[in-house]
Design an enzyme around this catalytic site. Structure first.
Site, mmCIF file in Angstrom:
data_model
loop_
_atom_site.group_PDB
_atom_site.id
_atom_site.type_symbol
_atom_site.label_atom_id
_atom_site.label_comp_id
_atom_site.label_asym_id
_atom_site.label_seq_id
_atom_site.Cartn_x
_atom_site.Cartn_y
_atom_site.Cartn_z
ATOM 1 N N ASP A 81 50.064 9.417 65.086
ATOM 2 C CA ASP A 81 50.987 9.045 64.003
ATOM 3 C C ASP A 81 52.395 9.620 64.271
ATOM 4 O OD1 ASP A 81 51.517 7.868 61.580
ATOM 5 O OD2 ASP A 81 50.670 9.460 60.353
ATOM 6 N N GLY A 178 54.091 13.017 50.924
ATOM 7 C CA GLY A 178 53.964 14.198 50.070
ATOM 8 C C GLY A 178 53.743 13.799 48.627
ATOM 9 N N GLY A 207 52.584 7.208 52.982
ATOM 10 C CA GLY A 207 52.792 7.971 51.743
ATOM 11 C C GLY A 207 51.991 7.431 50.577
ATOM 12 N N ALA A 208 50.737 7.070 50.828
ATOM 13 C CA ALA A 208 49.943 6.448 49.755
ATOM 14 C C ALA A 208 49.420 7.458 48.741
ATOM 15 C CB ALA A 208 48.778 5.666 50.354
ATOM 16 N N SER A 209 49.399 8.754 49.103
ATOM 17 C CA SER A 209 48.909 9.763 48.147
ATOM 18 C C SER A 209 49.750 9.718 46.883
ATOM 19 C CB SER A 209 49.015 11.165 48.757
ATOM 20 O OG SER A 209 48.178 11.266 49.876
ATOM 21 N N ASN A 228 48.438 4.531 54.802
ATOM 22 C CA ASN A 228 48.251 5.894 55.340
ATOM 23 C C ASN A 228 48.116 6.945 54.241
ATOM 24 O OD1 ASN A 228 48.719 4.642 57.785
ATOM 25 N ND2 ASN A 228 50.168 6.188 58.497
ATOM 26 N N VAL A 229 47.107 7.798 54.375
ATOM 27 C CA VAL A 229 46.832 8.847 53.384
ATOM 28 C C VAL A 229 46.679 10.188 54.093
ATOM 29 C CG1 VAL A 229 45.224 9.629 51.590
ATOM 30 C CG2 VAL A 229 45.585 7.166 51.954
HETATM 31 P P1 13P Z 1 50.871 11.163 52.277
HETATM 32 O O1 13P Z 1 50.716 12.564 52.769
HETATM 33 O O2 13P Z 1 51.935 11.038 51.276
HETATM 34 O O3 13P Z 1 49.571 10.566 51.865
HETATM 35 O O4 13P Z 1 51.383 10.292 53.525
HETATM 36 C C1 13P Z 1 50.549 10.133 54.636
HETATM 37 C C2 13P Z 1 51.166 9.313 55.692
HETATM 38 O O5 13P Z 1 51.950 8.431 55.428
HETATM 39 C C3 13P Z 1 50.767 9.589 57.089
HETATM 40 O O6 13P Z 1 51.531 8.870 57.997
#
Ligand code: 13P
Length: 285
Positions: A81, A178, A207-209, A228-229
């Site tokens: 990544d 984040g 940034g799906a979190s 992505n998580v």
């Molecule tokens: P988060 O940490 O916000 O889930 O983002 C993960 C990400 O996009 C990894 O590439």
């Protein structure tokens, strides 16, 4: 089992679904991710952060994940990544990564495209690119303003994809790495416009979190093929470690029970995301 990431994503997009990708800092996380995917009979992607890849044991982490992926009963890909460095990319591919995010988002669109094109020409792996930027750090969960997100300019997408040859496109549509301050606000009209400009190239939502499940489902319906998580998984695993540490210590330093609790917490997150993204036609592959 081994499968080409672009083909796995294309199959799921055709089913109105998206494939989640989870950052794995060790084999334990990868085993939890793959275990959850096998239990739902859905494909999944194991991500290696550039910090992990560049650390002393980076190549061994990647080759371990490669083994876990190949051994799985469902399609599993291993992706390096956010790699900005061509030497790191070479090393990651040699260790067993079958996909890479060649991240030139800090460069001009022209230099970004040239960087991605070089990576594509140098190795037989699936290459994702990032245009615009997704703010926030990969390994640390600092709070980010969704409004500050470096949105992708849709007018640049077509030419960028032609010049770079990228097989997947990560874009900025209000998403951040984040934690989100307040509720994330995905720019749906922008996503639709980028989707149009990208043609057959699947979009990736980083940034799906913290993005609500309904929005993740809407993103999959709007043509996002990979999600992505990272943070959400770390939060759950650290909370489980904290919760179970005293009990496991008192029980004769029961390491197996502690790692079991952490794995179960990770599996629960992965199952939830997999189910959310499985689409209306949640046909197992
Ligand atoms: P988060 O940490 O916000 O889930 O983002 C993960 C990400 O996009 C990894 O590439």
């Amino acid at each position: 089992m081994r499968a080409a990431l672009d083909e796995v994503v294309a199959r799921r997009v055709n089913a109105g679904a998206a494939v989640p990708a989870f950052t794995c800092y060790g084999a334990g996380t990868a085993l939890a991710v793959v275990g959850a995917a096998e239990s739902l009979r859905l494909p999944v992607i194991l991500l290696v952060a550039p910090s992990s890849a560049a650390a002393g044991g980076g190549p061994r982490l990647i080759s371990t994940l490669r083994h876990i992926a190949d051994d799985a009963r469902v399609p599993v890909c291993v992706q390096l990544d956010h790699a900005k460095d061509e030497a790191l990319i070479r090393q990651g591919i040699e260790a067993g990564a079958d996909a890479v995010l060649a991240d030139g988002s800090h460069l001009s669109p022209e230099d970004n495209a040239a960087f991605v094109r070089r990576v594509r020409a140098s190795a037989d792996v699936v290459v994702e690119a990032e245009l615009g930027s997704v703010p926030g750090a990969e390994d640390r969960a600092a709070v980010q303003e969704t409004d500050l997100a470096g949105k992708t300019d849709p007018a640049t997408v077509g030419a960028f994809l032609d010049a770079s040859g990228a097989q997947l496109l990560a874009c900025g549509v209000g998403n951040v790495h984040g934690r989100y301050r307040g509720t994330p606000r995905i720019d749906w009209p922008l996503l639709a416009r980028i989707r149009q400009e990208a043609g057959a190239v699947p979009l990736v939502l980083h940034g799906a979190s913290g993005i609500p499940a309904a929005d993740l489902r809407a993103a999959a319906a709007a043509g996002v093929g990979k999600v992505n998580v990272n943070t959400e998984l770390r939060t759950a695993m650290l909370a489980a470690a904290e919760e179970n540490l005293g009990r496991c210590r008192a029980a004769g330093e029961d390491m197996l029970s502690l790692t079991g609790a952490v794995t179960a917490a990770a599996e629960a997150v992965v199952r939830e995301v997999l189910t959310t993204l499985a689409g209306a036609a949640a046909v197992p592959t």
